[in-house]
Design a protein around this motif. Structure first.
Motif, short mmCIF file in Angstrom:
data_model
loop_
_atom_site.label_atom_id
_atom_site.label_comp_id
_atom_site.label_asym_id
_atom_site.label_seq_id
_atom_site.Cartn_x
_atom_site.Cartn_y
_atom_site.Cartn_z
N ALA A 4 82.62 35.75 39.38
CA ALA A 4 83.36 34.55 39.02
C ALA A 4 84.35 34.75 37.88
CB ALA A 4 82.39 33.43 38.66
N LEU A 5 84.11 35.72 37.03
CA LEU A 5 84.97 35.89 35.86
C LEU A 5 86.33 36.48 36.21
CD1 LEU A 5 82.41 37.20 33.21
CD2 LEU A 5 83.29 34.87 33.51
N GLY A 6 86.39 37.32 37.21
CA GLY A 6 87.65 37.92 37.60
C GLY A 6 87.88 39.28 36.96
N GLU A 7 88.76 40.03 37.56
CA GLU A 7 89.06 41.41 37.16
C GLU A 7 89.70 41.49 35.77
OE1 GLU A 7 89.09 45.52 37.89
OE2 GLU A 7 88.38 44.02 39.30
N GLU A 8 90.42 40.46 35.36
CA GLU A 8 91.17 40.51 34.10
C GLU A 8 90.49 39.74 32.97
OE1 GLU A 8 95.19 39.41 34.99
OE2 GLU A 8 95.46 41.09 36.34
N ASN A 9 89.23 39.49 33.09
CA ASN A 9 88.47 38.82 32.04
C ASN A 9 87.97 39.86 31.05
OD1 ASN A 9 85.62 37.96 30.99
ND2 ASN A 9 86.67 36.06 31.52
N VAL A 10 88.02 39.55 29.75
CA VAL A 10 87.62 40.54 28.74
C VAL A 10 86.14 40.92 28.87
CG1 VAL A 10 89.45 40.00 27.08
CG2 VAL A 10 87.30 38.75 26.98
N VAL A 11 85.30 40.00 29.31
CA VAL A 11 83.89 40.33 29.50
C VAL A 11 83.72 41.29 30.68
CG1 VAL A 11 81.60 39.38 30.05
CG2 VAL A 11 83.12 38.16 28.48
N THR A 12 84.46 41.06 31.75
CA THR A 12 84.44 41.98 32.89
C THR A 12 84.89 43.36 32.46
OG1 THR A 12 84.91 40.17 34.42
CG2 THR A 12 85.37 42.39 35.21
N LEU A 13 85.95 43.42 31.67
CA LEU A 13 86.49 44.70 31.23
C LEU A 13 85.51 45.43 30.31
CD1 LEU A 13 90.17 43.56 30.70
CD2 LEU A 13 89.28 45.00 32.56
N GLU A 14 84.83 44.70 29.45
CA GLU A 14 83.83 45.32 28.58
C GLU A 14 82.68 45.87 29.41
OE1 GLU A 14 81.89 46.94 25.46
OE2 GLU A 14 83.93 46.16 25.46
N THR A 15 82.30 45.13 30.45
CA THR A 15 81.23 45.59 31.34
C THR A 15 81.64 46.86 32.08
OG1 THR A 15 80.46 43.31 31.60
CG2 THR A 15 79.75 44.90 33.26
N LEU A 16 82.89 46.91 32.54
CA LEU A 16 83.38 48.13 33.19
C LEU A 16 83.37 49.31 32.24
CD1 LEU A 16 86.42 46.75 35.25
CD2 LEU A 16 84.29 47.69 36.16
N ASN A 17 83.77 49.09 31.00
CA ASN A 17 83.77 50.15 30.01
C ASN A 17 82.35 50.66 29.76
OD1 ASN A 17 85.43 51.68 27.99
ND2 ASN A 17 83.94 50.74 26.61
#
Length: 80
Positions: A4-17
């Motif tokens: 639900a957060l989307g690819e460009e959400n900072v939480v998503t990006l932190e999770t990817l990192n």
């Protein structure tokens, strides 16, 4: 994973990192590279190239390339 957060959400990006780093620690270097490169694209777009979190991902990619013994590519990331 994106959900639900989307690819460009900072939480998503932190999770990817975080996922990329864990994959690297587990020795899954090619998968780590793919995840961290995906994260880097998102962080550059959302946060900018000079943001500390973006640069953290750049460093993480340098570590992955170093462990892959691609020292030239690692150096490119480390010098960025």
């Amino acid at each position: 994973m994106v959900g639900a957060l989307g690819e460009e959400n900072v939480v998503t990006l932190e999770t990817l990192n975080t996922l990329g780093n864990q994959l690297r620690k587990n020795g899954e270097l090619e998968e780590a590279r793919k995840v961290l490169e995906r994260c880097l694209v998102g962080r550059e777009k959302v946060l900018g190239e000079d943001h500390k979190d973006t640069l953290g991902t750049v460093n993480n990619l340098g570590e992955v390339y170093y462990e892959l013994k691609d020292y030239e590519k690692a150096l490119e990331y480390y010098e960025r």
